[in-house]
Structure formats: structure tokens, C-alpha cells
Design an enzyme around this catalytic site. Sequence first.
Site, PDB file in Angstrom:
ATOM      1  N   LEU A 117       2.811   3.253   4.027  1.00  0.00           N
ATOM      2  CA  LEU A 117       2.800   3.399   2.379  1.00  0.00           C
ATOM      3  C   LEU A 117       2.132   1.982   1.933  1.00  0.00           C
ATOM      4  CD1 LEU A 117       6.244   4.944   1.872  1.00  0.00           C
ATOM      5  CD2 LEU A 117       3.923   5.988   1.945  1.00  0.00           C
ATOM      6  N   PRO A 118       1.088   1.758   1.695  1.00  0.00           N
ATOM      7  CA  PRO A 118       0.182   0.672   1.606  1.00  0.00           C
ATOM      8  C   PRO A 118       0.577  -0.235   0.397  1.00  0.00           C
ATOM      9  CG  PRO A 118      -0.993   2.718   0.321  1.00  0.00           C
ATOM     10  CD  PRO A 118       0.340   3.198   0.914  1.00  0.00           C
ATOM     11  N   CYS A 119       1.657  -0.957   0.524  1.00  0.00           N
ATOM     12  CA  CYS A 119       2.264  -2.009  -0.435  1.00  0.00           C
ATOM     13  C   CYS A 119       1.090  -3.101  -0.404  1.00  0.00           C
ATOM     14  CB  CYS A 119       3.493  -2.400  -0.146  1.00  0.00           C
ATOM     15  SG  CYS A 119       3.880  -3.151   1.384  1.00  0.00           S
ATOM     16  N   HIS A 120       0.265  -3.223   0.602  1.00  0.00           N
ATOM     17  CA  HIS A 120      -0.469  -4.429   0.945  1.00  0.00           C
ATOM     18  C   HIS A 120      -1.765  -4.136  -0.044  1.00  0.00           C
ATOM     19  CE1 HIS A 120      -1.943  -1.358   3.508  1.00  0.00           C
ATOM     20  NE2 HIS A 120      -3.185  -1.682   3.480  1.00  0.00           N
TER      21      HIS A 120
END
Lengths: 203, 184
Positions: A170-173
Amino acid sequence: MIDTEPETELETAIAAAGRRFSPQVSPPVLAGADISYVVEDVAVGRLLLAARRDGTLLTSAYVPDDAEADALLDRLARRVSPGVLRGGNALDTARRQLDEYLAGRRRSFELATDTVLATPFQQTVLDRLARDVGYGTTTSYGALATAIGRPSASRAVGAALGANPLCIVLPCHRVVASSGALTGYAGGVEAKRHLLNLERAAA
Amino acid sequence: VSLPPFQRLVDAHWRDVARFAHALAGPVDGDDVAQQAWTQALAAYPRLRSSANLRGWLLTITARCATDAHRGRARRPAPVGDVSGVVAAGHDPSDPAAGAALDAAASPDDPLWTAVRDLPERQRTAVALRYVADLDHAAVARALDTTPAATRRLVSDALGTLRTRLADVPDPTDLPETSKETVR
């Protein structure tokens, strides 16, 4: 009756004799745990991956040291099941897809995931993130807050992303400050920069 | 109840479980007994109601698996005269030399432990749980599905038998240090 009588020499000797056994064996190999996990060093840091028996991924979290890994395993034991074991093949698919992603050969994950470790608000934020912010793009905390209908909640959104149990997957970056600056990341700002550069190069 | 991740039990206690399994089941069945105990423990763990004395819980399961292995062996048709002797020594009685070698590998020639292995099954299990696993009489009683009073009788009968057996050893000066003391 209580055990107050002192041990006799015979009793002491039995205890000593029983403890002298030193079988040459290795730890048991066990299958069928409710949760399997591995701690893996990858290009961006040390990750603890945990999955249910059916392969549903529960965590992909940065654990810089053993204390952090232990704390996360404790949370899994409390919240999901104490049947937690190292190893096993429930994580094979997730590990392969992560490797492919980190090598620039995969743009999205095809994995069953469960954000059971996240609060309802965190889940709302993470769901929106996964749906709206694709590979090679970025958004800001404020834009994500607006997207979930809470335009003034950008700080809470930042905190929710900071608690992401499924980093990278889950691409919180992909969420940065509105100025474009790379702010906090669970794996450190260097890891965040590495992932964004990787996606920019491959996109 | 807040139970720790099962892996932590494995890391902390696998040597203890292996040692206990070998002490009770002998060198031949010991590995199987330990493996079986871990499999049963993993299956039962998520439903466990208390996190007090997890080591005692594991060793209790190990003792039950050793008992099962013992009974399984007794049921098998085999050239067996004295079943308790076979399992106690963990070897084929027709080949005493090989058995002695195996026993020596597991526990350096220890007449005291040989005498423990020769005890009737419930006495042996009670003695091992009480003194090797270090459980109190109440916990041993739970492991054996009996009362603390009955457990005390089992243990005291066993100690009586052991005193007699060890006193019968012809030349106590041949015994290793620890056993010599007990013969006094």
C-alpha cells in the site's frame, strides 16, 4: 497440602539426571500456523512480512531492530492469533512480487491483503491511497485528506500513513508534502527517495 | 489472555522439550515424541486459556506424547518379554550391547536414570514431571488427570522403589558421583 518439604538427595539427583540428556536435535519443523512471518533484508531496509495461512498479507512493515520486530509480532498475536511461526511457504508469493517490484519489473501487487492491524480511519486513508495513487505518481497529504472528505485532516492523514502496516504494497511512499518535499517515512526518507526514483525510472 | 507468539515458545523451550522427550521415551522414540508434542501444542495454543507456566504446559504435552508412544509400542506385535523394560531402555532386548551404547549416548551411564526408566509408566511420568520439569504436585496431577494426593502417592512409591533398586547395586563405588550420594 503444599510443597514445603525439602528435597531429599535422591530427588535432587533425579532432577540432575533428567537434565543431563543432551539429544543432538534441531528445532522442530512445524506447518499449519495461523500466521507465518519472515524478517527480510531488502534494498530499502529490513521488512517483517506476515501472512495468514491462505497467504493473505497482514504486514509488510519496516523493523529496524529486533525489539521492533518483537513488538509487531506481539500485536499480531494479540489482534489476529498467537499461532505465529517463522518461515513456511504462505509468504512465497508476496516475497516474489516484492522482489519483482524492487527490481523495477512489477508495477502493481496482485496480493490478498488485510489491514486488520489498522484502525478504521487508517483503513479509509489506505483504501483511498491504493485506489487513487498509481505507480510513478505522487500526491500530497492535503489532497488525500480532501479525497476522503476531510480536507482539514491532513495531519491525521499523515499519521495514518505513518502507521501503514503494509508498506510498499500500500504505497504510502507516494504521498509527499504539498511543497513536494519528502517528509517522514516509516522506512526513513532515504528509502522513500529510493522507491520514488525506482518508480520514476521504470514508469 | 494475552499469549506470546508461538515462535517465542519454540525458541525458548525446544531444547527443554527435546531433552524431556528423550529422558522419557528413550533415544529411539525421543525425536518423534518431541515433534508430535510441538505439533499438538501448536494446534491447541490459540485456544489456551492461561499464559501462566507455558513451559510446564509444553512438558505436560510432551509427557502425554511419550505415554502414547509407549502404549503404541506395547500394542505392536514384537518379540517383547518385558514391555516396560524395552521402552525404558529404548532398544531391542535381544541386542543388549547396542541398547547400552544408545543409552550411553543419551545420558552417560546413569544407573539412577535407568532405574527411573524402569518404573511403571505413571510413576515414571509423575517423577519426570515433578523433578525434571519441576512442576508442583497440583500441576502434575492435572497432567495425569488425577488428584494431587494420588500424585503424591505415585511419586512416593516411585522414590521408594528407586531407593531399593539403587541399594541393590552390588558395588556402589562403581557408580558415578551423583548416584553414589543417593545410595547413602
